[in-house]
Enzyme design. Structure first.
Site, PDB file in Angstrom:
ATOM      1  N   CYS A  47       0.829  -1.211   0.000  1.00 52.25           N
ATOM      2  CA  CYS A  47       0.000   0.000   0.000  1.00 52.25           C
ATOM      3  C   CYS A  47       0.861   1.258   0.000  1.00 52.25           C
ATOM      4  CB  CYS A  47      -0.954  -0.004   1.194  1.00 52.25           C
ATOM      5  SG  CYS A  47      -2.185  -1.313   1.147  1.00 52.25           S
ATOM      6  N   ASN A  48       1.940   1.228  -0.767  1.00 53.36           N
ATOM      7  CA  ASN A  48       2.840   2.381  -0.860  1.00 53.36           C
ATOM      8  C   ASN A  48       3.421   2.412  -2.272  1.00 53.36           C
ATOM      9  OD1 ASN A  48       4.820   4.376  -0.583  1.00 53.36           O
ATOM     10  ND2 ASN A  48       5.240   3.811   1.535  1.00 53.36           N
TER      11      ASN A  48
END
Length: 879
Positions: free
Chosen positions: A423-424
């Site tokens: 999630c980055n």
């Protein structure tokens, strides 16, 4: 940076620092070593190497016990009521607020705690409540700036600001303030435009720690993330940072600090908080109001007066008050077991530094690095680096091995890690060199966040992350290092290349000495080879292998016809074996002739075993499923189930509509309607596995359609319906492909002990329906269609294998060599066998598949859907 050519001997002092720091700061409550703490508080970790603490850390046993005792001894009511139990809840919650603030070095005089559903909800709250000023003719409006090395939940705030007419500016870490004049702030005109800058205290991708001094620098105007006059506020995303490090808001008074408590305590999940500076709180705007937030309002007109405190204004509805009470026990356990966050910071960082040094030193015999580490630091200081290591594993030519493959291999060593982009996306793109265009291209290729498409055109779409928590041990780190060495640097004889083990071997004496200083290994968990042993539930070596029978009832030795087939044996393509698997993940049932239905072989994967929560069990969680032997008698319409040490039991092939208990389950994320096969078989299974289990069957009136996958369109007018299979109606395996793997696996038998992996055992591991011969190895992956007798099948694509191929289907025991060898020989993708979908079925008369039937393939270069001439059709043959 990529892992450089570090000298193992030079880097190993990191381990010495680990030992020294642990000695100077007694770790725990003084009642014993870290090994004893692990045994006492984390006994469930025995035999497991858990390295995903950045995803979620683990709670200690005593924390849960004390919380449960608290709930059993006290009555906690809704805090919005006025009775005695409600007052107890309200006061306890307020006390927990004080405890949270004290943990972060501040008090209620300066900060307020707003409980949320997690750090993501806290970020959304700020995005919606910040006093943004929209762009207009007379104003450039507010600015929302965020570091590109930010979690998705931070980047997602820009959708809210865009709806409010506010510009969003992403700032790369390497470009931050590079063109800004620090002295310009003083000359800016007095302007009240509010701007917000968000950055992570610690990158959840690489573990890089960004300076906490940026908080004061931005607030004071000494630095700005963009050329915009006005007042800058700072949101410090601390969710990753505070899981292993202390944070003092007195020293670094950020305006907004979102946190998630499960990152710190492991329990409760789904609870976070927004710490809001009281000087900023009055500026926040509220549009929605829920229960408990209003001092007064009218239902008949637009009149609403909010409660005075920021927590009361923004905690809509009843908070999760029991989970808030659980936090008290989380703080208690953390302090009692570790002595505080500073001890945790030193402990976890030194483990990470030791592991980093060892990984960076690993080299193939040709000098090529074994891993590529994605980091902005040299792991020299916990101020710059958290206990997170992000990497990709390479082959000796420098090519990246897909993270999904690494994850599957790690699971065979019972190592739990994290893969993907975490999630980055911003950090993932920067470190892996993925352009915006490549992201779009990967999406077109079918890759989305969270899937297992790890390579597109040979380029990685993500990476592997390991992370440490306060209960992590030196043995955890070394188990991961042994895993990398075993899978990448072992010779044909199974021994590690000596040069590759320099760092690990050099650290061994120190490791042994440390065992007496609080880092002892878990008893009996690690073998000399560094492989975790099976639990006490492992199948004994002498377990009886499941017999495979023909539909006619005569006994047959499995796969004898397939043994000895080689690439040069280019006879006709013939079906040599047929298997169905009536109970998903249980033993095969071999037949010579079997009816075909709309979902594949009749009764193939029609049943499955589920746990007490209705979750499907597979051999990944319960290898002994392969010892459950189903036999189908079509004439008597029963399935007989056998297992060693158990009396045979019968199950009817079809449900009794009056007594069937309908339930819903999931298979590969797809919903299926099923019914419970009754208490008798449930008791039988529960006795065999030693835990509550049920047998369920797919309802006959439920239709589950296959998804379009593998980049192929189905032929017009064909919609495949599925039983409880994962992907497709049929799986075909070519014996020549098995034979090639068979030769590779047994090539290391230098002592003449015979076949390490007999051919027939290998075939059973791949759990195919149709076994063929007469082709070259892996030729089947080039087929577009096949016909078998009067039946036609579309080839959907290769089967991406998982760890189940490492389970011996006759004993239930694991051996990772099959997956590792296949991984190496298939060049980074563990494909074996092809999926088939039936494209023609004459419903007017029964259809059968038979051993001995000729297989006629149509090659991919001939196009998509084809009509096979009638002259090429053959009748079923019974051997």
């Amino acid at each position: 940076m990529a892992g450089g050519a570090a000298d193992p001997e030079a880097e190993l002092p990191a381990f010495g620092q680990f030992r020294d720091s642990n000695a100077q700061r007694p770790y725990g409550d003084g009642r014993g070593s870290l090994g004893e703490l692990r045994a006492r508080e984390f006994g469930r970790l025995a035999g497991t190497v858990y390295l995903d603490h950045a995803g979620a850390t683990l709670f200690p046993k005593s924390q849960l016990e004390n919380f449960t005792r608290d709930l059993m001894e006290n009555v906690y009511g809704n805090p919005h009521s006025q009775n005695i139990s409600s007052k107890l809840t309200h006061d306890t919650v307020e006390q927990v607020r004080y405890r949270v603030l004290a943990h972060f070095g501040t008090t209620a005089d300066d900060y307020s705690v707003v409980f949320t559903a997690g750090s993501t909800a806290a970020l959304k709250l700020v995005a919606e409540a910040f006093p943004w000023v929209s762009r207009g003719p007379q104003s450039s409006g507010s600015r929302f700036c965020y570091l590109t090395d930010s979690h998705t939940s931070v980047v997602g705030m820009r959708k809210v600001t865009a709806a409010m007419g506010v510009s969003a500016t992403p700032v790369r870490p390497e470009d931050l303030w590079s063109a800004e004049d620090p002295g310009a702030a003083a000359s800016d005109p007095d302007c009240r435009l509010p701007h917000l800058f968000c950055y992570p205290a610690q990158s959840n991708f690489s573990g890089a720690r960004y300076p906490l001094a940026w908080v004061a620098d931005v607030q004071s105007g000494r630095r700005r993330p963009a050329s915009a006059p006005g007042t800058w506020f700072v949101l410090l995303d601390a969710a990753s940072f505070v899981s292993t490090s202390p944070l003092s808001l007195a020293a670094h008074p950020a305006d907004f600090v979102p946190i998630s408590f499960y990152k710190i305590f492991g329990f409760p999940t789904g609870l976070g908080a927004l710490l809001v500076s009281n000087r900023v709180a009055p500026l926040l705007r509220k549009t929605y109001f829920g229960g408990g937030t209003a001092a007064a309002y009218l239902a008949g007109e637009d009149f609403y007066i909010p409660r005075p405190s920021v927590a009361e204004r923004f905690e809509d509805g009843t908070i999760s008050f029991l989970d808030v009470i659980a936090l008290k026990h989380g703080f208690d356990a953390l302090e009692r077991l570790t002595g505080g966050m500073e001890n945790i910071r030193q402990h976890t960082f030194t483990l990470a530094r030791y592991t980093y040094a060892a990984l960076a030193s690993l080299r193939y015999p040709n000098g090529a690095p074994v891993v590529r580490i994605y980091s902005d630091s040299e792991f020299s200081s916990p101020e710059e680096q958290g206990p997170v290591i992000n990497l990709n594993v390479l082959d000796d030519n420098g090519n990246v091995l897909g993270y999904s493959q690494v994850d599957k291999m790690a699971s065979l060593y019972n190592i739990h890690l994290r893969t993907g982009c975490f999630c980055n996306t911003g950090a993932c793109q920067r470190h892996l060199g993925i352009s915006n265009e490549m992201v779009r291209k990967n999406l077109e290729a079918g890759h989305v966040c969270g899937d297992d498409i790890d390579l597109v055109d040979g380029q990685p779409t993500g990476s592997v992350r390991i992370s440490f928590g306060y209960m992590s041990t030196l043995e955890d780190a070394q188990a991961f290092l042994r895993f990398i060495i075993d899978t990448r640097l072992c010779s044909a004889g199974g021994q590690p290349v000596p040069q590759a083990c320099a760092a690990l071997e050099a650290g061994a004496p120190a490791a042994e000495a440390e065992c007496s200083r609080g880092l002892s290994s878990r008893e009996g968990a690690l073998t000399d080879a560094g492989v975790w042993t099976e639990s006490s539930s492992a199948v004994p070596a002498g377990a009886v292998p499941p017999p495979l029978r023909e539909a006619t009832g005569t006994q047959q030795t499995p796969s004898e016809k397939a043994v000895g087939v080689r690439d040069g044996d280019l006879g006709p393509h013939v079906v040599t074996n047929l298997y169905l698997y009536p109970i998903k993940s249980c033993a095969a049932f071999e037949v010579t002739r079997w009816p075909v239905g709309n979902q594949g072989l009749l009764y193939d994967r029609s049943w499955m075993v589920v746990n007490h929560n209705g979750i499907c069990l597979s051999q990944k969680q319960e290898p002994r499923l392969c010892l459950i032997q189903p036999f189908i008698d079509l004439q008597q319409k029963i399935m007989v189930i056998k297992a060693q040490g158990m009396e045979p039991i019968e199950v009817p092939l079809e449900e009794n509509g009056e007594r069937a208990q309908i339930c819903q389950s999931k298979v590969c994320a797809a919903r299926v309607n099923t019914y419970d096969c009754g208490e008798k078989i449930s008791s039988w299974l529960s006795k065999f596995f030693g835990r509550p289990c049920h047998l369920i069957k797919q309802s006959s009136n439920f239709q589950r359609n296959a998804k379009k996958k593998h980049g192929q369109d189905q032929c017009p007018g064909t919609t495949a319906t599925l039983s409880l299979v994962n992907e497709a109606q049929y799986l075909l395996v070519n014996t020549s492909s098995v034979s090639e793997l068979h030769q590779q696996l047994n090539a290391s038998d230098q002592n003449g002990k015979g076949e390490l992996f007999p051919m027939k055992d290998l075939i059973l591991r791949f759990r195919a329906n149709i076994i063929t011969n007469g082709t070259k190895a892996f030729e089947e992956e080039k087929w577009d269609e096949i016909s078998i007798g009067s039946l036609r099948f579309q080839v959907l694509g290769p089967c991406h294998r998982c760890q189940m191929i490492c389970i011996d289907q006759q004993t239930g025991q694991r051996n990772q060599d099959v997956f590792q060898t296949l991984s190496e020989s298939r060049k980074r993708k563990v494909n074996f066998g092809v999926y088939l979908m039936q494209t023609s079925l004459d419903s007017s008369s029964p259809c059968f598949l038979s051993v001995g039937s000729q297989v006629l393939p149509v090659w991919k270069e001939n196009g998509g859907c084809h009509n096979i001439p009638a002259s090429k059709k053959h009748q079923d043959v019974v051997s």
